[in-house]
Design an enzyme around this catalytic site. Sequence first.
Site, PDB file in Angstrom:
ATOM      1  CE  LYS A 157      -0.913 -34.820 -72.599  1.00 16.36           C
ATOM      2  NZ  LYS A 157      -1.106 -34.436 -71.202  1.00 16.36           N
TER       3      LYS A 157
HETATM    4  N1  PPE Z   1      -5.489 -34.256 -67.149  1.00 20.10           N
HETATM    5  C1  PPE Z   1      -4.363 -33.592 -67.453  1.00 20.10           C
HETATM    6  C2  PPE Z   1      -4.317 -32.141 -67.233  1.00 20.10           C
HETATM    7  C3  PPE Z   1      -3.279 -34.295 -67.964  1.00 20.10           C
HETATM    8  O1  PPE Z   1      -2.167 -33.629 -68.261  1.00 20.10           O
HETATM    9  C4  PPE Z   1      -3.357 -35.693 -68.138  1.00 20.10           C
HETATM   10  C5  PPE Z   1      -2.185 -36.461 -68.674  1.00 20.10           C
HETATM   11  C6  PPE Z   1      -4.562 -36.350 -67.809  1.00 20.10           C
HETATM   12  C7  PPE Z   1      -5.601 -35.585 -67.325  1.00 20.10           C
HETATM   13  C8  PPE Z   1      -4.742 -37.819 -68.014  1.00 20.10           C
HETATM   14  O2  PPE Z   1      -4.843 -38.136 -69.376  1.00 20.10           O
HETATM   15  P1  PPE Z   1      -4.381 -39.562 -69.924  1.00 20.10           P
HETATM   16  O3  PPE Z   1      -2.916 -39.628 -69.802  1.00 20.10           O
HETATM   17  O4  PPE Z   1      -4.847 -39.583 -71.338  1.00 20.10           O
HETATM   18  O5  PPE Z   1      -5.057 -40.584 -69.084  1.00 20.10           O
HETATM   19  N2  PPE Z   1      -0.921 -35.949 -68.324  1.00 20.10           N
HETATM   20  C9  PPE Z   1       0.266 -36.370 -69.027  1.00 20.10           C
HETATM   21  C10 PPE Z   1       1.462 -35.499 -68.723  1.00 20.10           C
HETATM   22  C11 PPE Z   1       1.989 -35.559 -67.343  1.00 20.10           C
HETATM   23  C12 PPE Z   1       3.274 -34.787 -67.178  1.00 20.10           C
HETATM   24  O6  PPE Z   1       3.585 -34.441 -66.030  1.00 20.10           O
HETATM   25  O7  PPE Z   1       3.992 -34.543 -68.154  1.00 20.10           O
HETATM   26  C13 PPE Z   1       0.556 -37.855 -68.799  1.00 20.10           C
HETATM   27  O8  PPE Z   1       0.066 -38.439 -67.845  1.00 20.10           O
HETATM   28  O9  PPE Z   1       1.280 -38.414 -69.608  1.00 20.10           O
END
Ligand code: PPE
Length: 306
Positions: A157
């Site tokens: 990430k």
């Molecule tokens: N895919 C991506 C690309 C992603 O950024 C997130 C989280 C997820 C999947 C889901 O992961 P999780 O939060 O562990 O379930 N994206 C983060 C950032 C969003 C933003 O706009 O800033 C979040 O949801 O916190």
Amino acid sequence: MQKAEFIWMNGKLVPWDEARVHVLTHALHYGTGVFEGIRCYETSRGPAVFRLADHVKRMADSAKIYLMKLPYTEEQLSDAVIETIRANKLRECYIRPIAYYGYGEMGLNPLKNPVDVAIATYPWGTYLGEEGLRKGVKCKISSWCRLDPRVLPPLAKATANYLNSVLAKIEALQAGCEEAIVLSTNGTVCEGPGENLFLVKDGVLVTPWVAAGPLQGVTMASVKRIAGDLGIPVTEREVLREELFLADEAFFTGTAAEVTPIREIDGRTVGNGARGPITEKLQSKFFEIVRGKDPAYERWLTFVQA
Ligand code: PPE
């Protein structure tokens, strides 16, 4: 955005407006940062952070992929998150820890620069709107592909990844949609720009497998677990674009997005165009769990008050 009082920076709580960096910070120029998004919810026992250790672990994993040496242990980072929420006296908040190469040298080798760490906590409401949570969002399949693992490692990430997300998001908004769905470079479904994605077909929950390159979401893992506990079968495999058009239901998961139904994709109505029954079941269980209303999942909560 809504400010809080303090931001944790390299071990100290500093006033929100003083949490500044130099313009020659390495990460600002080259995207050399790794971060997390975590949520803290109000429960009957005070604020509780959802799956804190899992998020901090993923941040450590992201750093490992990039050979970045975090100056704090996972335990220290978890403690710092709790300390920051306490200092800001927040009942519910979004938590944004970030580790990045700071000011020192310019040029592509980041290894001589300090690794700075900051943790911000602030109120953040629904990601795709209150109505989106209830009625679902309208999506566009992006013309931008998700990160090819030969170009950038999608399981990290990293801040740099989000330029891809930004392009997909803008394109979707300009097309009159609320969110993008991004395919991997082989043309199969990957995820949203900031969310994982599920579809429901004939009672089975399907999500793109890791080889498609979706971020291994903590919310995705939670939803898979909850579905299993509710007796809903789950599979991870390659997913074709048109399977989304023909799905009975589809939804996004993410820390920010929580569980958000998808009602339309590229002009095709998904299912009956509303939040489907399995989506609703998983969504309401998810909200019960994060708000501390299901003791069976309390191990996922870290209570802010000792
Ligand atoms: N895919 C991506 C690309 C992603 O950024 C997130 C989280 C997820 C999947 C889901 O992961 P999780 O939060 O562990 O379930 N994206 C983060 C950032 C969003 C933003 O706009 O800033 C979040 O949801 O916190």
